[in-house]
Design an enzyme around this catalytic site. Structure first.
Site, mmCIF file in Angstrom:
data_model
loop_
_atom_site.group_PDB
_atom_site.id
_atom_site.type_symbol
_atom_site.label_atom_id
_atom_site.label_comp_id
_atom_site.label_asym_id
_atom_site.label_seq_id
_atom_site.Cartn_x
_atom_site.Cartn_y
_atom_site.Cartn_z
ATOM 1 N N CYS A 13 0.869 -1.178 0.000
ATOM 2 C CA CYS A 13 0.000 0.000 0.000
ATOM 3 C C CYS A 13 0.905 1.226 0.000
ATOM 4 O O CYS A 13 2.131 1.100 0.036
ATOM 5 C CB CYS A 13 -0.994 -0.004 1.155
ATOM 6 S SG CYS A 13 -0.299 0.167 2.798
ATOM 7 N N CYS A 87 -1.520 1.265 -4.309
ATOM 8 C CA CYS A 87 -0.198 1.847 -4.601
ATOM 9 C C CYS A 87 -0.146 2.411 -6.017
ATOM 10 O O CYS A 87 0.837 3.018 -6.406
ATOM 11 C CB CYS A 87 0.932 0.847 -4.362
ATOM 12 S SG CYS A 87 1.094 -0.465 -5.578
ATOM 13 N N CYS A 91 3.719 0.468 -8.285
ATOM 14 C CA CYS A 91 4.013 -0.944 -8.083
ATOM 15 C C CYS A 91 4.571 -1.544 -9.373
ATOM 16 O O CYS A 91 3.871 -1.581 -10.384
ATOM 17 C CB CYS A 91 2.756 -1.691 -7.650
ATOM 18 S SG CYS A 91 3.104 -3.344 -7.054
#
Length: 137
Positions: A13, A87, A91
């Site tokens: 996250c 995210c 990511c």
């Protein structure tokens, strides 16, 4: 090295201070050493959210020693399953990895009472993920 290494799950996250910490703690509580568990954040906070730590303590998970960690490409590359929780584009994506996106409210700045439903939903999703991985709890 064991013939069959346990699956590796990475929870991601933004701040690695709430959702990903709760998910990693639940997976560790439920699966123990049968799964390698990590968590990270694209912009890690300085500490785990105190309300998150308090809510997890209620279910027997001690997050007092946990520190938010920065997301690295290596962490993603060495994971079998990557679970993102907001995210976004930060990511990294590698071929052959299983990616899941869990849309969950961000517990940042909320009290323990508001964190509990998020915590409970994360537990349900972690249990479902363990079932999908063939790991009984």
């Amino acid at each position: 090295m064991p013939e069959h290494a346990p699956p590796s799950v990475l929870f991601v996250c933004v701040h690695n201070a709430g959702r990903s910490q709760m998910a990693a703690a639940y997976l560790t509580l439920l699966a123990g050493e049968r799964v390698r568990v990590r968590s990270a954040g694209s912009l890690p906070a300085d500490e785990v959210d105190p309300a998150v730590a308090a809510a997890m303590a209620e279910v027997g998970a001690d997050l007092s020693a946990e520190v938010p960690k920065v997301l690295t490409a290596q962490a993603v590359e060495t994971s079998d399953v990557v679970v993102t929780m907001g995210c976004g584009d930060a990511c990294p994506v590698f071929p052959g990895k299983r990616y899941l996106d869990w849309a969950l409210p961000d517990p940042a700045g909320r009290g323990v009472a508001a964190v509990r439903p998020i915590r409970d939903e994360i537990e349900r999703r972690v249990r479902r993920l363990l079932a999908e991985l063939g790991i009984a709890v």
